[in-house]
Design a protein around this motif. Structure first.
Motif, PDB file in Angstrom:
ATOM      1  N   ARG A 190     -78.654   7.940  32.101  1.00 17.95           N
ATOM      2  CA  ARG A 190     -78.259   9.040  32.968  1.00 17.95           C
ATOM      3  C   ARG A 190     -79.489   9.772  33.507  1.00 17.95           C
ATOM      4  NH1 ARG A 190     -74.558  11.024  36.426  1.00 17.95           N
ATOM      5  NH2 ARG A 190     -74.395  13.284  36.303  1.00 17.95           N
ATOM      6  N   GLU A 220     -70.644  19.003  40.774  1.00 26.22           N
ATOM      7  CA  GLU A 220     -70.001  19.739  39.690  1.00 26.22           C
ATOM      8  C   GLU A 220     -70.978  20.714  39.036  1.00 26.22           C
ATOM      9  OE1 GLU A 220     -67.687  17.023  37.000  1.00 26.22           O
ATOM     10  OE2 GLU A 220     -67.699  15.782  38.797  1.00 26.22           O
ATOM     11  N   PHE A 221     -72.268  20.366  39.063  1.00 33.56           N
ATOM     12  CA  PHE A 221     -73.271  21.277  38.514  1.00 33.56           C
ATOM     13  C   PHE A 221     -73.581  22.376  39.522  1.00 33.56           C
ATOM     14  CE2 PHE A 221     -77.680  22.607  37.815  1.00 33.56           C
ATOM     15  CZ  PHE A 221     -77.592  23.006  36.492  1.00 33.56           C
ATOM     16  N   ASN A 280     -71.389  25.382  39.569  1.00 34.87           N
ATOM     17  CA  ASN A 280     -71.303  26.213  38.362  1.00 34.87           C
ATOM     18  C   ASN A 280     -71.928  27.588  38.610  1.00 34.87           C
ATOM     19  OD1 ASN A 280     -72.093  27.171  35.553  1.00 34.87           O
ATOM     20  ND2 ASN A 280     -70.899  25.337  35.110  1.00 34.87           N
ATOM     21  N   LEU A 334     -79.801  19.374  25.651  1.00 31.31           N
ATOM     22  CA  LEU A 334     -78.388  18.999  25.577  1.00 31.31           C
ATOM     23  C   LEU A 334     -77.868  18.931  24.145  1.00 31.31           C
ATOM     24  CD1 LEU A 334     -78.257  16.246  28.317  1.00 31.31           C
ATOM     25  CD2 LEU A 334     -77.282  18.534  28.438  1.00 31.31           C
ATOM     26  N   PHE A 372     -75.032  20.835  22.699  1.00 33.38           N
ATOM     27  CA  PHE A 372     -73.662  20.494  23.080  1.00 33.38           C
ATOM     28  C   PHE A 372     -73.109  19.328  22.259  1.00 33.38           C
ATOM     29  CE2 PHE A 372     -75.584  22.585  26.673  1.00 33.38           C
ATOM     30  CZ  PHE A 372     -74.620  23.503  27.027  1.00 33.38           C
ATOM     31  N   VAL A 403     -67.644  29.016  18.362  1.00 33.68           N
ATOM     32  CA  VAL A 403     -67.762  28.771  19.796  1.00 33.68           C
ATOM     33  C   VAL A 403     -67.403  27.317  20.048  1.00 33.68           C
ATOM     34  CG1 VAL A 403     -69.337  28.756  21.743  1.00 33.68           C
ATOM     35  CG2 VAL A 403     -69.628  30.430  19.930  1.00 33.68           C
ATOM     36  N   MET A 408     -68.090  24.436  22.112  1.00 33.81           N
ATOM     37  CA  MET A 408     -69.073  24.027  23.112  1.00 33.81           C
ATOM     38  C   MET A 408     -69.503  22.596  22.808  1.00 33.81           C
ATOM     39  SD  MET A 408     -72.303  26.293  24.387  1.00 33.81           S
ATOM     40  CE  MET A 408     -73.620  25.748  23.326  1.00 33.81           C
ATOM     41  N   VAL A 445     -69.779  18.502  24.337  1.00 33.53           N
ATOM     42  CA  VAL A 445     -69.669  17.539  25.427  1.00 33.53           C
ATOM     43  C   VAL A 445     -69.883  16.155  24.841  1.00 33.53           C
ATOM     44  CG1 VAL A 445     -70.635  16.740  27.600  1.00 33.53           C
ATOM     45  CG2 VAL A 445     -70.549  19.171  27.132  1.00 33.53           C
ATOM     46  N   ILE A 468     -70.352  32.556  26.698  1.00 35.93           N
ATOM     47  CA  ILE A 468     -70.329  31.901  27.999  1.00 35.93           C
ATOM     48  C   ILE A 468     -70.178  30.394  27.820  1.00 35.93           C
ATOM     49  CG2 ILE A 468     -71.567  33.600  29.358  1.00 35.93           C
ATOM     50  CD1 ILE A 468     -74.131  32.142  28.609  1.00 35.93           C
ATOM     51  N   SER A 469     -69.701  29.991  26.639  1.00 35.41           N
ATOM     52  CA  SER A 469     -69.666  28.557  26.341  1.00 35.41           C
ATOM     53  C   SER A 469     -68.810  27.724  27.292  1.00 35.41           C
ATOM     54  CB  SER A 469     -69.247  28.333  24.889  1.00 35.41           C
ATOM     55  OG  SER A 469     -67.959  28.817  24.681  1.00 35.41           O
ATOM     56  N   THR A 514     -68.406  27.969  30.523  1.00 40.40           N
ATOM     57  CA  THR A 514     -69.207  27.688  31.722  1.00 40.40           C
ATOM     58  C   THR A 514     -70.369  26.766  31.391  1.00 40.40           C
ATOM     59  OG1 THR A 514     -68.665  29.940  32.325  1.00 40.40           O
ATOM     60  CG2 THR A 514     -70.258  28.821  33.700  1.00 40.40           C
ATOM     61  N   LEU A 515     -71.003  27.020  30.240  1.00 42.60           N
ATOM     62  CA  LEU A 515     -72.136  26.167  29.843  1.00 42.60           C
ATOM     63  C   LEU A 515     -71.663  24.739  29.576  1.00 42.60           C
ATOM     64  CD1 LEU A 515     -74.246  28.387  27.421  1.00 42.60           C
ATOM     65  CD2 LEU A 515     -74.696  27.802  29.794  1.00 42.60           C
ATOM     66  N   THR A 516     -70.510  24.617  28.920  1.00 43.04           N
ATOM     67  CA  THR A 516     -69.995  23.285  28.617  1.00 43.04           C
ATOM     68  C   THR A 516     -69.732  22.510  29.901  1.00 43.04           C
ATOM     69  OG1 THR A 516     -68.925  24.283  26.717  1.00 43.04           O
ATOM     70  CG2 THR A 516     -68.254  22.056  27.269  1.00 43.04           C
ATOM     71  N   GLU A 517     -69.181  23.219  30.878  1.00 42.38           N
ATOM     72  CA  GLU A 517     -68.936  22.570  32.169  1.00 42.38           C
ATOM     73  C   GLU A 517     -70.227  22.075  32.788  1.00 42.38           C
ATOM     74  OE1 GLU A 517     -65.276  25.105  33.808  1.00 42.38           O
ATOM     75  OE2 GLU A 517     -66.806  24.702  35.312  1.00 42.38           O
ATOM     76  N   ALA A 518     -71.251  22.934  32.740  1.00 38.96           N
ATOM     77  CA  ALA A 518     -72.526  22.573  33.356  1.00 38.96           C
ATOM     78  C   ALA A 518     -73.144  21.373  32.641  1.00 38.96           C
ATOM     79  CB  ALA A 518     -73.481  23.762  33.322  1.00 38.96           C
ATOM     80  N   ALA A 519     -73.133  21.416  31.302  1.00 32.51           N
ATOM     81  CA  ALA A 519     -73.729  20.315  30.544  1.00 32.51           C
ATOM     82  C   ALA A 519     -72.934  19.038  30.755  1.00 32.51           C
ATOM     83  CB  ALA A 519     -73.776  20.669  29.055  1.00 32.51           C
ATOM     84  N   GLY A 520     -71.613  19.181  30.851  1.00 31.08           N
ATOM     85  CA  GLY A 520     -70.768  18.019  31.114  1.00 31.08           C
ATOM     86  C   GLY A 520     -71.139  17.363  32.426  1.00 31.08           C
ATOM     87  N   ALA A 521     -71.409  18.199  33.422  1.00 31.96           N
ATOM     88  CA  ALA A 521     -71.777  17.657  34.740  1.00 31.96           C
ATOM     89  C   ALA A 521     -73.145  16.987  34.697  1.00 31.96           C
ATOM     90  CB  ALA A 521     -71.773  18.776  35.773  1.00 31.96           C
ATOM     91  N   ILE A 522     -74.047  17.525  33.846  1.00 34.53           N
ATOM     92  CA  ILE A 522     -75.363  16.904  33.746  1.00 34.53           C
ATOM     93  C   ILE A 522     -75.257  15.549  33.053  1.00 34.53           C
ATOM     94  CG2 ILE A 522     -77.633  17.110  32.638  1.00 34.53           C
ATOM     95  CD1 ILE A 522     -77.482  20.104  33.066  1.00 34.53           C
ATOM     96  N   ILE A 523     -74.430  15.477  32.027  1.00 34.57           N
ATOM     97  CA  ILE A 523     -74.338  14.238  31.251  1.00 34.57           C
ATOM     98  C   ILE A 523     -73.566  13.166  31.997  1.00 34.57           C
ATOM     99  CG2 ILE A 523     -73.307  13.245  29.158  1.00 34.57           C
ATOM    100  CD1 ILE A 523     -74.173  15.756  27.681  1.00 34.57           C
ATOM    101  N   ASP A 524     -72.517  13.550  32.701  1.00 34.17           N
ATOM    102  CA  ASP A 524     -71.714  12.549  33.396  1.00 34.17           C
ATOM    103  C   ASP A 524     -70.856  13.273  34.418  1.00 34.17           C
ATOM    104  OD1 ASP A 524     -70.607  10.154  34.028  1.00 34.17           O
ATOM    105  OD2 ASP A 524     -69.052  10.252  32.508  1.00 34.17           O
ATOM    106  N   ASP A 525     -70.864  12.793  35.660  1.00 38.83           N
ATOM    107  CA  ASP A 525     -69.975  13.436  36.616  1.00 38.83           C
ATOM    108  C   ASP A 525     -69.324  12.382  37.485  1.00 38.83           C
ATOM    109  OD1 ASP A 525     -71.369  13.947  39.668  1.00 38.83           O
ATOM    110  OD2 ASP A 525     -72.524  13.059  38.067  1.00 38.83           O
ATOM    111  N   SER A 526     -68.117  12.681  37.907  1.00 42.97           N
ATOM    112  CA  SER A 526     -67.331  11.684  38.620  1.00 42.97           C
ATOM    113  C   SER A 526     -67.887  11.420  40.013  1.00 42.97           C
ATOM    114  CB  SER A 526     -65.884  12.138  38.712  1.00 42.97           C
ATOM    115  OG  SER A 526     -65.814  13.380  39.350  1.00 42.97           O
TER     116      SER A 526
END
Lengths: 175, 376
Positions: free
Chosen positions: A35, A57-58, A61, A83, A86, A166, A168, A170, B47-48, B50-62
């Protein structure tokens, strides 16, 4: 690319694993490396802000600009370390630490009233006025036993966030 | 249909408009469980999500996944297969490739030597000239398909020429167009390309009624819109083909369809194209390689295998908006070709998402904060 995984030797992977406190498995690190190479389009060894923002998607945010300051120009090892908070295996302490770092934009080890206000501004944009944000924050801080003038330390964060857990996590896709 | 004023405003944003992602994305607020109860410090500091979403997008995004070229599975991995593979390379590069270049050259010679006289000598006989040109374009496309040993299976009835219908297909590479064109001379709407492809576009393909636009030029939009409407109404025009994704996708996903083709008020005939990646990946990653390199890659592979389905014509249902109609057709194509649907606008390859998307998230956050502040 299929060849990307072969470029990491077992030594490399172990080194990265050590760097991120074994929060990712070897396979996860191989996936993350693929990645990383994919995002690092110019193969410079780091991912630039522009390359991060090419992921819609990023870019969408609300905290993307703030996070960019933390991830811009990281090499692979530090990318994985960032990362690792997460990972499902990361402790509450580690997760709280990351959240703390997001608030502590000047990296002085303490979070002031204004630091929290800034994050709140990123999150709510034009849909809350400055007065509303200040009012919310003052009230909530008071109820938790702090004042406008108090500084929150990492320990405070761990105490506040850690007690109720929390969510959190991924998952790193493994193929 | 609608008042003239309304028609105007809708047509000016036709085809090249950016649809709203909001209309496609499930609204963020409804999928997440609304937090309730009195607001506390931990709720504010946490803020987890929002952070989870951001990290998810960094790791893999459609989105990135839609435009990832998938290399063919290597099979030359052991000592027995390797010599065989080497033999294949020799055959492909030193026997097949020159033979294909020859086929293509002959094709071009035949094509040009008949197209030029037809184009200039038959100026007075428009109907005859059009028919001949149509056949010649189909011919050169067949030569192209032959030059990569295209093994194309067409399913369903062949498109016929009649007004008030438009064909829409999923888009993987420019070769989609060539493959469809060899059967029926479609008029297509395409991005204007530079180089030799552009030259072909403005000379030869113009004669089958193709319409060009430039993604970066705003004023093109209105001209194209007008041309489009005129074209579908003409009785003698070639059937119109639109790739409503507006960009090449890797044939595993479909991105959002632009609503232009679905606003013309005529029946929409879906065409699904699925490539078999057994020999070569037909996805043209225009950021990574030029079209010439893409063609060379195809011409040095064993074959391009693909299936084309002409599906049942669809009409807009009463009460259905063009976007819903577009989604329905996308669904039909995706199901037939086995593609996954993603809620992204393909043009995001060229630009950043508009701040509206972020504002939407901010709004739901702010509303939840204010509401919970009132709660006791």
């Amino acid at each position: 690319m299929g060849s990307a995984s072969s470029m990491l030797t077992q030594y490399d992977i172990e080194e990265v694993q050590e760097h991120c406190n074994d929060l990712f498995s070897q396979q996860e690190i191989v996936s993350l490396y693929q990645r990383f190479c994919q995002l690092d389009r110019n193969a410079k060894g780091f991912i630039s802000a522009d390359e991060f923002l090419s992921v819609p998607e990023f870019a969408m945010n609300p905290l993307s600009q703030r996070l960019l300051k933390m991830v811009d120009g990281l090499n692979f090892k530090d990318f994985v370390a960032f990362l690792s908070a997460f990972s499902a295996r990361a402790s509450m302490q580690q997760k709280s630490e990351l959240i703390f770092k997001v608030y502590d934009s000047d990296c002085n080890g303490k979070v002031s009233f204004n630091d929290i206000l800034e994050v709140l501004r990123d999150l709510s944009g034009s849909f809350m006025s400055d007065e509303q944000r200040e009012k919310v924050l003052t009230q909530v801080l008071q109820e938790a036993g702090y004042t406008r003038e108090s500084y929150l330390t990492l320990d405070d964060f761990v105490k506040v966030l850690g007690s109720y857990g929390v969510k959190m996590e991924v998952e790193v896709p493994i193929d | 249909m609608s008042s003239p004023g309304k028609l105007n405003s809708s047509s000016s944003e036709l085809d090249l408009d950016r649809p709203n992602i909001e209309d496609y994305l499930p609204s963020g607020a409804s999928i997440q469980q609304e937090p309730h109860g009195k607001l506390r410090l931990r709720d504010l500091l946490d803020i987890s999500p929002t952070l989870t979403e951001a990290a998810g997008a960094i790791i893999d995004d459609s989105f990135t996944r839609c435009f990832k070229s998938n290399p063919p599975e290597p099979w030359n991995w052991n000592v027995y297969l390797f010599p065989l593979w080497c033999f294949g390379v020799v055959v492909r590069y030193f026997i097949l490739f020159p033979a294909r270049v020859l086929v293509l050259t002959i094709g071009w010679i035949i094509f040009l030597s008949s197209f030029i006289p037809v184009h200039f000598l038959l100026k007075g006989h428009d109907k005859l000239r059009k028919n001949l040109e149509r056949c010649l374009v189909e011919l050169i496309c067949s030569f192209f398909v032959a030059s990569w040993t295209g093994v194309v299976k067409y399913h369903g009835p062949r498109p016929s020429m009649r007004p008030k219908q438009v064909f829409v297909a999923n888009h993987t590479s420019m070769i989609d167009f060539i493959i469809l064109e060899q059967m029926t001379a479609f008029a297509v709407i395409m991005q204007k390309h530079p180089g030799w492809v552009g030259l072909l576009q403005s000379t030869i393909l113009e004669s089958v009624g193709c319409i060009w636009f430039n993604r970066s030029e705003a004023k093109d939009r209105e001209i194209v819109t007008k041309k489009l409407r005129d074209h579908v109404l003409g009785v003698d025009n070639n059937p119109l083909l639109i790739f409503p994704e507006g960009t090449c996708v890797n044939n595993h996903y479909t991105v959002m369809f632009k609503k232009g083709a679905f606003e013309l008020g005529c029946s929409v005939c879906p065409v699904a194209i699925k490539y078999n990646k057994i020999f070569v990946d037909a996805f043209w990653n225009s950021k990574k390689q030029s079209f010439t390199m893409h063609l060379l890659q195809l011409m040095t592979s064993w074959a391009v295998v693909c299936d084309v389905w002409y599906l049942e014509p669809q009409n807009i249902r009463p009460g259905e908006s063009p976007i819903e109609f577009a989604e329905r057709v996308r669904d039909i194509i995706s199901t037939r070709a086995g593609l996954k649907k993603v809620p992204w606008d393909g043009y995001l390859k060229y630009s950043r998402p508009s701040p509206k998307h972020r504002e939407r998230k901010q709004q739901s956050f702010a509303e939840s904060m204010l509401r919970r502040l009132e709660e006791k």
